[in-house]
Motif scaffolding. Structure first.
Motif, PDB file in Angstrom:
ATOM      1  N   ALA A 123      -6.943   1.736  -2.212  1.00  5.24           N
ATOM      2  CA  ALA A 123      -5.744   1.225  -2.351  1.00  5.24           C
ATOM      3  C   ALA A 123      -5.479  -0.077  -1.695  1.00  5.24           C
ATOM      4  O   ALA A 123      -4.948  -0.852  -1.988  1.00  5.24           O
ATOM      5  N   GLN A 177      -7.574   5.999  -0.064  1.00  3.21           N
ATOM      6  CA  GLN A 177      -6.451   4.893   0.715  1.00  3.21           C
ATOM      7  C   GLN A 177      -7.306   3.592   0.718  1.00  3.21           C
ATOM      8  O   GLN A 177      -6.745   2.463   0.830  1.00  3.21           O
ATOM      9  N   PRO A 218      -2.288   8.116  -2.048  1.00  5.14           N
ATOM     10  CA  PRO A 218      -3.463   7.623  -2.545  1.00  5.14           C
ATOM     11  C   PRO A 218      -3.830   8.210  -3.799  1.00  5.14           C
ATOM     12  O   PRO A 218      -4.649   7.908  -4.671  1.00  5.14           O
ATOM     13  N   SER A 260      -1.496   6.788  -6.443  1.00  2.00           N
ATOM     14  CA  SER A 260      -0.946   5.420  -6.694  1.00  2.00           C
ATOM     15  C   SER A 260      -2.191   4.696  -7.312  1.00  2.00           C
ATOM     16  O   SER A 260      -2.142   3.520  -7.953  1.00  2.00           O
ATOM     17  N   LEU A 261      -3.466   5.423  -7.674  1.00  2.00           N
ATOM     18  CA  LEU A 261      -4.487   4.913  -8.259  1.00  2.00           C
ATOM     19  C   LEU A 261      -4.649   5.556  -9.730  1.00  2.00           C
ATOM     20  O   LEU A 261      -4.357   6.643  -9.873  1.00  2.00           O
ATOM     21  N   ARG A 285      -7.337  -2.832  -3.234  1.00  3.02           N
ATOM     22  CA  ARG A 285      -6.499  -3.408  -4.348  1.00  3.02           C
ATOM     23  C   ARG A 285      -5.377  -4.235  -3.680  1.00  3.02           C
ATOM     24  O   ARG A 285      -5.206  -5.465  -4.398  1.00  3.02           O
ATOM     25  N   VAL A 341       1.014  -1.184   0.007  1.00  2.34           N
ATOM     26  CA  VAL A 341       0.006   0.059  -0.089  1.00  2.34           C
ATOM     27  C   VAL A 341       1.032   1.367   0.087  1.00  2.34           C
ATOM     28  O   VAL A 341       1.721   1.471   0.882  1.00  2.34           O
TER      29      VAL A 341
END
Length: 348
Positions: free
Chosen positions: A169, A166, A106, A109-110, A172, A102
């Motif tokens: 994330a 987050q 956020p 990272s997406l 995921r 992680v």
């Protein structure tokens, strides 16, 4: 939590060769083979089912170690073992699935162009986690697991707040059913009001799923109620490892004492100015001789300038677990750090 190792890190190093500026090449003033030591002999045992906090200032090498653990960066030397078996380079898909990460931010990272449904379903299908007909059900389960409703499936990352992103994330990372979750400062980019909810989420996930979590942070206060053990990192080295309660009650390295002293408190007289951390860490290109913390250490002696201490067990009365410190003065440190830790615990 068992005492078995999930991930065993042995003497890991990571060095980067520094480029030579043009003017130095022309004038022949450059030093050949100059390198940056991001990690310098890391030994760490991440036990199955525990939350281990890795704490240190920015630039200490925490994120580099995280990238090595997930396989995105190869170490310069050393060995990694998962479940007792060496981790190959490059890694197979199954091992990649078992250790997930992680990231800190956020927002970046997406992928903003991919809906939450696509983001999760692609992973489920790629790793064959569930049959195609069960993908939507599994996506909903993952969202519910991190505290989101199923109406988030068809939304895009830009439609969510930082805390919600987050959570996505985290969903995921959990989609491929990992055994080890590496959280690289996952709350540092969030508002203080949101941080506590994400920390509570990690605690509940660890208990519900039996995850092994390596939680990376630069603030000891963040991990005090989350982790079972704490490893303190400074300039590419682990300088102290102990149970969380033990490290707050009896910090056995001046750097750890300084980190505890820097935690903000409500009462004005609880600050220990003598133990407060001053100055900036030395450059990893030019690491000081002896103990790398001695230029900033308030209790350094002459021997600290020539002796490079190894991480060793220190004798703490009544300690149930091994307490390790890389300080030649560990058994005779002043008690100021203990006083700060006790006062901080009382304020909680």
């Amino acid at each position: 939590m068992s005492g078995e190792s999930a991930v065993l890190i042995s003497d890991i190093t990571k060095r980067y060769t520094m480029p030579t500026p043009v003017w130095e090449r022309v004038t022949k003033r450059s030093e050949s083979g100059r390198s940056l030591a991001a990690l310098d002999g890391i030994d760490l045992d991440v036990r199955r089912g525990e939350t281990l906090a890795l704490v240190g200032e920015s630039g200490s090498g925490k994120s580099t170690l995280a990238k090595i653990l997930v396989g995105s960066v190869a170490p310069s030397s050393g060995e990694l073992r998962y479940d007792g078996e060496p981790m190959p380079v490059p890694r197979g898909k199954d091992l990649t699935r078992r250790i997930q990460m992680v990231f800190q931010d956020p927002y970046s990272s997406l992928n903003p162009r991919i809906s939450v449904r696509s983001l999760l379903s692609e992973l489920l299908l790629l790793h064959r986690i569930v049959p195609r007909r069960q993908v939507r059900t599994e996506c909903v389960r993952l969202l519910n697991l991190v505290g989101l409703d199923d109406d988030a499936l068809d939304a895009y990352p830009s439609q969510f707040s930082g805390g919600q992103r987050q959570r996505i994330a985290i969903a995921r990372a959990l989609a491929v059913r990992p055994d080890v979750l590496i959280a690289d400062e996952p709350v540092s980019a969030l508002d203080v009001s949101v941080q506590a909810t994400i920390l509570d989420l990690f605690t509940s996930l660890q208990e519900e799923l039996g995850l092994t979590i390596l939680f990376i942070a630069h603030n000891l206060a963040v991990v005090q109620h989350l982790s079972q053990r704490v490893a303190v990192m400074y300039l590419g080295r682990i300088v102290e490892v102990a149970d969380t309660d033990e490290i707050f009650a009896n910090p056995q390295h001046p750097y750890t004492q300084s980190l505890i002293a820097s935690i903000p408190r409500m009462s004005g007289d609880s600050a220990n100015e003598a133990a407060m951390l001053e100055g900036e860490p030395p450059s990893p290109i030019d690491i000081p001789s002896g103990c790398r913390f001695h230029p900033r250490c308030p209790v350094a002696v002459d021997a600290c300038r020539s002796t490079d201490p190894e991480l060793r067990a220190v004798s703490i009365g009544g300690a149930g677990e091994v307490h390790e410190s890389a300080c030649i003065l560990a058994d005779a440190l002043p008690s100021a750090g203990t006083r700060i830790a006790v006062q901080h615990k009382e304020e909680q």
